[in-house]
Design a protein around this motif. Structure first.
Motif, PDB file in Angstrom:
ATOM      1  N   SER A 176       0.818  -1.227   0.000  1.00  0.00           N
ATOM      2  CA  SER A 176       0.000   0.000   0.000  1.00  0.00           C
ATOM      3  C   SER A 176       0.844   1.267   0.000  1.00  0.00           C
ATOM      4  O   SER A 176       0.380   2.321  -0.422  1.00  0.00           O
ATOM      5  CB  SER A 176      -0.954  -0.021   1.192  1.00  0.00           C
ATOM      6  OG  SER A 176      -0.193  -0.241   2.355  1.00  0.00           O
ATOM      7  N   HIS A 177       2.112   1.198   0.437  1.00  0.00           N
ATOM      8  CA  HIS A 177       2.926   2.416   0.467  1.00  0.00           C
ATOM      9  C   HIS A 177       3.597   2.710  -0.868  1.00  0.00           C
ATOM     10  O   HIS A 177       3.824   3.857  -1.218  1.00  0.00           O
ATOM     11  CB  HIS A 177       4.033   2.306   1.530  1.00  0.00           C
ATOM     12  CG  HIS A 177       3.479   2.147   2.897  1.00  0.00           C
ATOM     13  ND1 HIS A 177       2.713   3.112   3.484  1.00  0.00           N
ATOM     14  CD2 HIS A 177       3.544   1.121   3.777  1.00  0.00           C
ATOM     15  CE1 HIS A 177       2.326   2.695   4.678  1.00  0.00           C
ATOM     16  NE2 HIS A 177       2.822   1.481   4.875  1.00  0.00           N
ATOM     17  N   THR A 178       3.933   1.683  -1.590  1.00  0.00           N
ATOM     18  CA  THR A 178       4.773   1.919  -2.767  1.00  0.00           C
ATOM     19  C   THR A 178       4.143   1.492  -4.089  1.00  0.00           C
ATOM     20  O   THR A 178       4.668   1.794  -5.148  1.00  0.00           O
ATOM     21  CB  THR A 178       6.118   1.165  -2.618  1.00  0.00           C
ATOM     22  OG1 THR A 178       5.811  -0.206  -2.342  1.00  0.00           O
ATOM     23  CG2 THR A 178       6.975   1.742  -1.524  1.00  0.00           C
ATOM     24  N   SER A 179       3.011   0.761  -4.032  1.00  0.00           N
ATOM     25  CA  SER A 179       2.384   0.332  -5.288  1.00  0.00           C
ATOM     26  C   SER A 179       1.464   1.447  -5.772  1.00  0.00           C
ATOM     27  O   SER A 179       0.618   1.943  -5.023  1.00  0.00           O
ATOM     28  CB  SER A 179       1.582  -0.949  -5.073  1.00  0.00           C
ATOM     29  OG  SER A 179       2.449  -1.997  -4.723  1.00  0.00           O
ATOM     30  N   SER A 180       1.625   1.810  -7.035  1.00  0.00           N
ATOM     31  CA  SER A 180       0.864   2.927  -7.595  1.00  0.00           C
ATOM     32  C   SER A 180      -0.478   2.440  -8.135  1.00  0.00           C
ATOM     33  O   SER A 180      -0.771   1.241  -8.113  1.00  0.00           O
ATOM     34  CB  SER A 180       1.657   3.538  -8.744  1.00  0.00           C
ATOM     35  OG  SER A 180       1.808   2.568  -9.753  1.00  0.00           O
ATOM     36  N   SER A 210       3.063   7.147  -4.210  1.00  0.00           N
ATOM     37  CA  SER A 210       3.472   6.087  -5.137  1.00  0.00           C
ATOM     38  C   SER A 210       3.298   6.461  -6.608  1.00  0.00           C
ATOM     39  O   SER A 210       4.073   6.039  -7.460  1.00  0.00           O
ATOM     40  CB  SER A 210       2.688   4.814  -4.839  1.00  0.00           C
ATOM     41  OG  SER A 210       1.304   5.076  -4.990  1.00  0.00           O
ATOM     42  N   ASP A 211       2.270   7.290  -6.899  1.00  0.00           N
ATOM     43  CA  ASP A 211       2.021   7.621  -8.302  1.00  0.00           C
ATOM     44  C   ASP A 211       3.074   8.555  -8.897  1.00  0.00           C
ATOM     45  O   ASP A 211       3.253   8.590 -10.107  1.00  0.00           O
ATOM     46  CB  ASP A 211       0.636   8.265  -8.461  1.00  0.00           C
ATOM     47  CG  ASP A 211      -0.470   7.302  -8.075  1.00  0.00           C
ATOM     48  OD1 ASP A 211      -0.287   6.086  -8.281  1.00  0.00           O
ATOM     49  OD2 ASP A 211      -1.502   7.764  -7.554  1.00  0.00           O
ATOM     50  N   VAL A 212       3.722   9.338  -8.038  1.00  0.00           N
ATOM     51  CA  VAL A 212       4.722  10.276  -8.574  1.00  0.00           C
ATOM     52  C   VAL A 212       6.140   9.791  -8.277  1.00  0.00           C
ATOM     53  O   VAL A 212       7.119  10.457  -8.601  1.00  0.00           O
ATOM     54  CB  VAL A 212       4.516  11.714  -8.033  1.00  0.00           C
ATOM     55  CG1 VAL A 212       3.138  12.221  -8.429  1.00  0.00           C
ATOM     56  CG2 VAL A 212       4.698  11.786  -6.531  1.00  0.00           C
ATOM     57  N   MET A 213       6.227   8.620  -7.671  1.00  0.00           N
ATOM     58  CA  MET A 213       7.524   8.092  -7.256  1.00  0.00           C
ATOM     59  C   MET A 213       8.496   7.980  -8.437  1.00  0.00           C
ATOM     60  O   MET A 213       9.672   8.325  -8.343  1.00  0.00           O
ATOM     61  CB  MET A 213       7.286   6.712  -6.654  1.00  0.00           C
ATOM     62  CG  MET A 213       8.330   6.267  -5.705  1.00  0.00           C
ATOM     63  SD  MET A 213       7.823   4.656  -5.099  1.00  0.00           S
ATOM     64  CE  MET A 213       7.399   5.043  -3.448  1.00  0.00           C
TER      65      MET A 213
END
Ligand code: BES
Ligand code: ZN
Length: 980
Positions: A447-451, A812-815
């Motif tokens: 949940s923290h890193t998956s976009s 995550s979406d702008v990572m």
């Protein structure tokens, strides 16, 4: 979409369930329809199974059987895109058959040409029919005392090997396998024994089956009674991966015998067969993992078997293992018994009848979570440090499994379904029955890193592989030529199920992009019909391409004829529309990027049955979609009244491109004035079609640019994605061609169109999924091309992240945008690499690796590619993505090609010639070339390699793409100079 009635669920004839060889292989009788498809010499083939000649185009089979395939397939697709809205279905009565039903009457010239082709083909049949039977097989000879010498290949021991064909003889069929394996994760070797119960269809002295790289030490045959186990001589013919077990006495028709083979081998260091994977556990200690990947032809490298999809049998699998590890296979575990000190044996329940390519086992130390649904236990497995990322997959799998069971009205037949995250897997996932294997990034959700994008793709992969549990596993194509029956249907169901269960994911937009991509490939001469003849393992592996996955067609009305035109012909049609008052003239021709004079006649003979759909200014909502079946070269449609505009291929539900001629102007004006009169998919479709036509030289690039002038008002993801895709293609080519000035003028144009949209994006994970995806795409584009201050914001965020030592969480979406900007500095790149090593999130790691591969520092790029090939610090499964990113950039594109050349042998050894990965590597590393010098270079490189390499479809595609790029530049460069 509506569920299709269950009474329509029938198997296409060339998909098999549990019966075998009841039917003859496919024959398409094109002699009956000479105008459809030109007969090509390579379509003449000798079919070993039925000991009779089959010529695709001139078979002795009746057309009807084959038509049934397409009809049944179309019925399975009864929920096809044509049928999405019930209103549209009601409207199907508006389809009009042309006056004479199917093909137009052939001209005298066509008749003459066809007659000549027929005569030549018949002559060929005679020659081939008489020759190979007596040349290759004893059994095939009509006259027993024929004097022509038999030519058999030589086995490894110098004796004659009694079978000369790639496909196995049909006189012996397997019924059941008892397989015992003992992998050793210290020596990285395994030993095994297999008992195969076979049934004899024709009397014979030999049992020919597959084996690859196995050191067979003993073979015996036991007769039906099972009392007398007799030693048997066995011969090996590695070129065809075959062995022949020679019976001490004739094997009698109708009897069962048991072949017993003992063998050993090494765990593979490729991604095929029974292969080993090393990974680090929670304490950073190196551990080993062993898993299987058998599809399409690697079961034979784990155990001797009849490794063709039609040879279905039951399997009883036993695995001996270290007591500290665990094992899994297709079926639930039945018992664990001690063997020797520290070694125990797991025995699994006997499987259902299944193809060898679906057999699977895993030996590892994994953890899982499970849930019961409809009497099946669904579990998701991962290495212990990833267990906190499996919950989304479990929820999603349970929902999808329930959906499919209700939808197909056929229960999932096994008591358990395991989904396993494998730390190194070449493909995205593999549908082994009851034991689906996934790349970690395709199954784990953090949940923290998956976009938003990651969520969509995890859902899509699960939906696809679960669909295979019915399409592919329960019913299977008879031979790999019809791989599309597996992959096409699974792809269709993947999107269908996603729209039904997860409408918020808007997977229909992805489907649109998938079709656009398939069309790019299918427009090349080197494309192939969906159903193509294949024999060798390279050809079989090459079937796994976009066309088998995506090109299925709209099944309605006269599905027999309709389906056939889409399945046996390669490519797709270009429909040209001319409107005069109420009268609309439509004509079809083959859509081709490059017209080759030698193909003129054959190209002109292509004819599709196209279910055209259209909307007009008088009624442009879905419920008033009109339809017309174009089954002639041209036709006239009369509208009830004159209209302001007409748009064909509603929501791009059809697989064709439309040229509006003069009417492009009307559509351009419509978009400018009131773009929402058309749906977002229709707008994306227009953008795609006009840029394609400009590439072909059929429309001017000026018009294409005029059409996208409305984009500053656009807010939907589908048209923006398509526009950015088309513009990036042009930008990339200009940049590599050394036209930097022009490229930056194009970038200004893009900024003018999309600048506001980019500025409006927030650097968060807020909003609906589609908006979040758009944000990821726009910001990653802006940061890559350093526009709209993207890098300033991104670098600030990156620095904060560095200062927190990677502990603060980034949206995550702008990572990816943030990492891409950060990796531009040397320190940033080094820090990112350090974090890459320690990250436990595959979703995060894949964004990091893409950012690392977008640096301008060429030494770093080389380092990345080399290390990924070695597989120690960066997994080899990442290599094709790294090459893809590197080959897009100006500093990287030549490096990527050099890397591929230098490492060709290693690459093809690791990934296999013909595999999807090799196809991608060839395509990416050459896609940016647009000069004659590069064309020669690519050609001569592949010519210098083995014939199998130079004959690959993907090599031909790469060459054609470069030719197309050259032509594109010649056609459009001057125009671009003026335009920009
Ligand atoms: N059956 C394939 C996996 C496969 C591909 C095996 C090529 C052998 C050769 C599997 O069902 C599949 O299609 N996987 C896709 C993912 C899917 C979501 C399209 C993949 O691996 O990319
Ligand atoms: Zn698949």
């Amino acid at each position: 979409m509506q569920p299709f009635p269950s009474d329509q669920i029938q198997l296409p004839r060339n998909m098999i369930e549990n019966s075998m060889f009841e039917e003859e292989p496919d024959v398409v009788d094109l002699a009956k329809e000479p105008c459809l498809h030109p007969l090509e010499p390579d379509e003449v083939e000798y079919e070993p199974r039925s000991s009779r000649l089959l010529v695709r185009g001139l078979g002795e089979h009746e057309m009807d059987d084959d038509e049934e395939d397409y009809e049944s397939s179309a019925k399975l697709l009864g929920m096809s895109f044509m049928n999405r809205s019930s209103s549209l279905r009601n409207n199907m009565s508006v389809y009009r058959q042309s006056s004479n039903g199917s093909c137009s009457l052939p001209s005298t010239r066509t008749m003459v040409v066809c007659t000549v082709i027929l005569v030549i083909a018949v002559a060929l049949i005679m020659v081939i029919y008489l020759l190979p039977k007596c040349t290759f097989t004893k059994e095939g000879c009509h006259k027993r005392n024929h004097t022509i010498e038999l030519i058999y290949p030589l086995a490894t021991n110098g004796k004659l090997f009694p079978w000369a064909k790639i496909r196995l003889p049909s006189d012996v069929v397997p019924l059941h396998y008892d397989l015992v394996l003992q992998p050793n994760l210290t020596t990285l070797k395994f030993s095994g024994s297999v008992k195969i119960v076979v049934n004899i269809i024709h009397v014979t002295w030999k049992i020919v089956l597959h084996s690859s790289g196995l050191n067979i030490t003993k073979a015996t045959i036991t007769s039906a009674g099972g009392h007398q186990e007799k030693l048997a001589e066995f011969l090996e013919y590695p070129l065809h991966d075959q062995i022949a077990v020679m019976a001490p006495e004739a094997l009698l028709v109708g009897q069962n015998y048991t072949v017993n083979l003992a063998y050993s081998s090494k765990l593979s260091d490729t991604y095929y067969g029974f292969y080993k994977i090393s990974y680090k556990d929670e304490n950073l200690k190196q551990r080993w993992f062993a898993a299987t990947q058998f599809e399409p032809v690697a079961a034979r490298s784990a155990f001797p078997c009849f490794d063709e999809p039609a040879f279905k049998a039951t399997f009883l699998i036993k695995i001996k293992r270290d007591e500290k590890l665990s094992t899994m296979s297709n079926m639930p575990k039945k018992a664990t018994t001690p063997v020797t000190n520290g070694i125990v044996q797991d025995e699994f329940f006997v499987s259902l009848k299944m193809s060898t390519y679906l057999v699977a086992f895993v030996v590892a130390d994994l953890k899982n979570i499970s849930r019961e649904t409809n009497e099946s236990l669904v579990s998701v497995y991962a290495i212990p440090q990833h267990l906190n990322q499996v919950e989304y997959a479990l929820n999603t799998s349970v929902k999808l499994l329930e959906f499919y069971q209700n939808y197909f009205l056929i229960n999932y037949p096994l008591e358990k379904l395991d989904l396993v995250a494998i730390p190194d897997l070449q493909s995205g996932a593999m549908e082994n029955w009851g034991l689906i294997t996934f790349r970690e990034s395709a199954l784990l959700f953090d949940s923290h890193t998956s976009s938003a994008r990651d969520k969509k793709s995890v859902t899509a992969v699960i939906a696809h592989e679960l669909a295979h549990q019915w399409f592919g596993n329960l019913v299977t194509m008879e031979w790999w030529n019809d791989l599309w029956l597996n992959e096409g249907f699974a792809t269709f169901m993947e999107y269908f199920a996603m729209e039904e269960i997860f409408p918020e994911l808007h997977s229909d937009e992805d489907f649109l992009n998938l079709i656009f991509k398939a069309m790019m490939k299918d427009s090349l001469n080197s494309s192939h019909p969906v159903s193509s003849a294949v024999q060798s393992s390279e050809q079989i592996e090459e079937m796994f391409d976009a066309l088998s996955y995506i090109k299925i067609t709209n099944g309605t009305l006269d599905v027999k004829k309709l389906m056939k035109t889409w399945i046996v012909q390669k490519g797709f049609p270009l429909v040209t529309v001319v409107r005069k008052g109420k009268i609309i003239s439509v004509k079809q021709e083959k859509y081709l990027y490059l017209v080759e004079p030698e193909n003129w006649t054959s190209d002109a003979s292509y004819l599709w049955h196209i279910p055209l759909t259209y909307i007009t200014s008088s009624c442009n909502f879905t419920h008033c979609t009109n339809a017309y079946l174009l089954d002639q070269k041209s036709a006239i449609i009369e509208l009830p009244e004159e209209v302001e505009w007409i748009k064909f291929n509603v929501d791009m539900n059809g697989y064709y491109i439309v040229h509006y001629g003069e009417d492009w102007k009307t559509l351009i004006d419509l978009l400018k004035k009131n773009h929402t009169a058309l749906s977002p998919k229709d707008r994306a479709n227009l953008i795609n079609n006009i840029f394609n036509l400009a590439g072909l030289g059929k429309e001017s690039l000026e018009k294409a640019f005029e059409l996208i002038d409305y984009l500053n008002k656009e807010s939907s993801t589908a048209p923006l994605t398509q526009a950015l895709f088309q513009l990036s293609l042009i930008y990339n080519l200009l940049e590599k061609k050394g036209e930097q000035q022009l490229a930056s003028r194009l970038m200004h144009r893009i900024e003018r169109l999309l600048g506001d949209k980019i500025d409006q994006q927030s650097w968060t994970d807020d909003g609906a999924l589609s908006q979040r995806e758009l944000r990821s795409m726009l910001l990653a584009f802006a940061c890559t091309h350093d526009i709209r201050n993207c890098r300033t914001t991104a670098t600030e965020m990156f620095e904060k992240w560095v200062n927190s030592n990677g502990t603060i969480s980034l949206p995550s979406d702008v990572m990816k945008a943030v990492f891409t900007a950060g990796a531009k500095s040397s320190d940033g790149w080094d820090f990112l690499l350090k974090m890459y090593y320690s990250s436990v999130s595959e979703a995060e790691k894949s964004k990091m690796i893409e950012a690392l591969a977008s640096t301008d520092d060429v030494r770093k790029l080389i380092w990345l590619m080399q290390n990924s090939l070695e597989g120690e610090v960066i997994r080899t499964q990442e290599l094709s993505h790294i090459i893809a990113t590197v080959s897009q950039s100006l500093p990287g594109y030549l490096l990527a090609w050099d890397f591929v050349k230098e490492n060709w042998e290693k690459l093809t050894q690791k990934f296999h010639l013909g595999s999807y990965t090799i196809q991608n590597i060839i395509s990416w590393s050459t896609s940016q070339f647009a000069t004659k010098a590069h064309l020669m270079e690519v050609k001569s490189f592949f010519e210098s390699k083995s014939e199998q390499s130079s004959q690959l479809h993907s090599v031909k595609e790469a060459i054609e793409t470069i030719q197309f790029n050259i032509q594109w530049m010649e056609r459009n460069l001057a125009m671009l100079q003026e335009l920009l």
